[in-house]
Scaffold this active site. Structure first.
Site, PDB file in Angstrom:
ATOM      1  N   ASP A   1       0.806  -1.209   0.000  1.00 40.23           N
ATOM      2  CA  ASP A   1       0.000   0.000   0.000  1.00 40.23           C
ATOM      3  C   ASP A   1       0.845   1.267   0.000  1.00 40.23           C
ATOM      4  OD1 ASP A   1      -2.642   1.227   0.142  1.00 40.23           O
ATOM      5  OD2 ASP A   1      -2.064   1.867   2.152  1.00 40.23           O
TER       6      ASP A   1
ATOM      7  N   LEU B   1      -8.301   6.335   1.528  1.00 42.27           N
ATOM      8  CA  LEU B   1      -8.284   7.425   0.551  1.00 42.27           C
ATOM      9  C   LEU B   1      -6.943   7.575  -0.154  1.00 42.27           C
ATOM     10  CD1 LEU B   1     -10.221  10.135   2.596  1.00 42.27           C
ATOM     11  CD2 LEU B   1     -11.094   8.744   0.713  1.00 42.27           C
ATOM     12  N   ARG B   2      -6.006   6.675   0.146  1.00 40.94           N
ATOM     13  CA  ARG B   2      -4.698   6.800  -0.483  1.00 40.94           C
ATOM     14  C   ARG B   2      -4.794   6.609  -1.992  1.00 40.94           C
ATOM     15  NH1 ARG B   2      -1.655   3.913   3.017  1.00 40.94           N
ATOM     16  NH2 ARG B   2      -0.967   5.780   4.126  1.00 40.94           N
ATOM     17  N   GLY B   3      -5.730   5.803  -2.447  1.00 44.02           N
ATOM     18  CA  GLY B   3      -5.894   5.595  -3.880  1.00 44.02           C
ATOM     19  C   GLY B   3      -6.259   6.878  -4.607  1.00 44.02           C
TER      20      GLY B   3
ATOM     21  N   THR C   1      -3.241   9.330  -4.608  1.00 40.81           N
ATOM     22  CA  THR C   1      -2.214   8.914  -5.559  1.00 40.81           C
ATOM     23  C   THR C   1      -2.671   9.160  -6.987  1.00 40.81           C
ATOM     24  OG1 THR C   1      -1.441   7.204  -4.030  1.00 40.81           O
ATOM     25  CG2 THR C   1      -0.791   6.987  -6.332  1.00 40.81           C
TER      26      THR C   1
END
Length: 334
Positions: free
Chosen positions: A191, A272-274, A277
């Site tokens: 991740d 919410l990292r997707g 990014t």
């Protein structure tokens, strides 16, 4: 002089090259994970890109590559005040490496010969402002993985042992490569990679022949081959430099942000990292292309490399992760 295979001369592997360019423009994207067959140019690409990038200015005698005197850590001795240019660092983190070698530790020689307690910097110090490359990253020992997770999160290396209390910046682009047949990557580390690329050996006859031709030409005359590709590499370098200068000026409209969110919801991406990014990668691509704004097209291009490694496994879906992203992307953009 040791020559590095030119970045522009790498045949095919467009997704891998694009991912590395985007992280060179915006390191906050979070690094690149390259999984696939052996001998497909994974290590060649990262070294080629680093060699292509403009040199960085560092303070003479600073082991963490600081470019300003006030940024040199207090524990550093004999650092100068003048800067000099050095190539963008590329540091290999080998399998089986000790924690002391990674983080740094007490300088035993000085402790024994002079009775002084001094810090000997490790690989994280050398990689600051450059690249940390890990081949076979899926085989890395768990305690080293945990250490890298902490440093990747904070951008700082902290050593508290052997009577030492040391801190120094450790901001680098993490590039990991591996063969999925040899084991999976821990989800926590997976991740942390901003972008993920699956590479395969080319099946097109003409492409395979061209790979062999260029590699043979480089091996026989590295200087001449590098010179032949100098102009092409210079064009890529100039576009990266310009993108770095302009990327902060790119605002992203609500419609593009909503597309990022809809896509991640449709894919079932955790957290919410997707979205973040995806946003950063799309902005970097727009800057690299010299576009007037970040558009849906940029999201479409970077979505497979930004989201494919964030999907939950579906045993009923035989399609690869990238194919699943592209299929959902087609529905969302319809």
């Amino acid at each position: 002089m040791r020559h590095v295979f030119p970045f522009s001369a790498i045949v095919g592997q467009e997704a891998m090259k694009r991912a590395m360019i985007l992280t060179a423009i915006d390191p906050t994207i979070g690094g690149v994970l390259v999984f696939g067959d052996r001998g497909t140019g994974k290590s060649t690409a990262v070294r080629a890109l680093a060699a292509l990038l403009p040199p960085i200015d560092v303070i003479a005698g600073c082991p963490v590559n600081s470019d300003q005197a006030e940024d040199v850590p207090e524990w550093v001795q004999n650092a100068g005040t003048e800067t000099h240019a050095v190539p963008t660092p590329v540091v290999d983190l080998p399998l089986g490496v000790s924690q002391d070698r990674v983080t740094g530790a007490l300088d035993i020689e000085r402790a024994l010969t002079r009775g002084e307690k001094a810090f000997e910097p490790g690989l994280l110090a050398q990689a600051n402002r450059g690249y940390l490359y890990i081949d076979e990253v899926n085989l890395l020992e768990d305690h080293i993985v945990d250490l890298l997770l902490d440093v990747a999160q904070s951008g700082e290396n902290v050593v508290e042992r052997d009577g030492l209390s040391i801190r120094h910046p450790a901001r680098f682009v993490l590039v990991g490569s591996g063969n999925p047949e040899e084991g999976d990557l821990r989800p926590q580390l997976l991740d942390r990679f901003g972008l993920s690329v699956e590479v395969t050996s080319p099946t097109n006859m003409a492409e395979r022949v061209e790979v062999i031709r260029r590699r043979d030409a480089f091996d026989r005359d590295p200087a001449g081959f590098t010179n032949d590709w100098h102009t092409a590499d210079a064009i890529v370098r100039d576009r990266i430099v310009k993108a770095r200068e302009t990327i902060a000026s790119y605002d992203v409209g609500d419609d593009v942000l909503e597309t990022c969110a809809r896509l991640c919801i449709a894919l079932g991406s955790d957290g919410l990292r997707g979205e973040l990014t995806l946003l950063r990668a799309a902005r970097a691509l727009a800057a690299f292309e010299g576009a007037s704004e970040v558009a849906h097209h940029h999201v479409t291009v970077v979505a497979p490399i930004a989201l494919s490694h964030r999907l939950r496994r579906d045993p009923l879906d035989d399609a690869g992760s990238s194919s699943r992203v592209e299929r959902v992307l087609a529905d969302v953009m319809a």
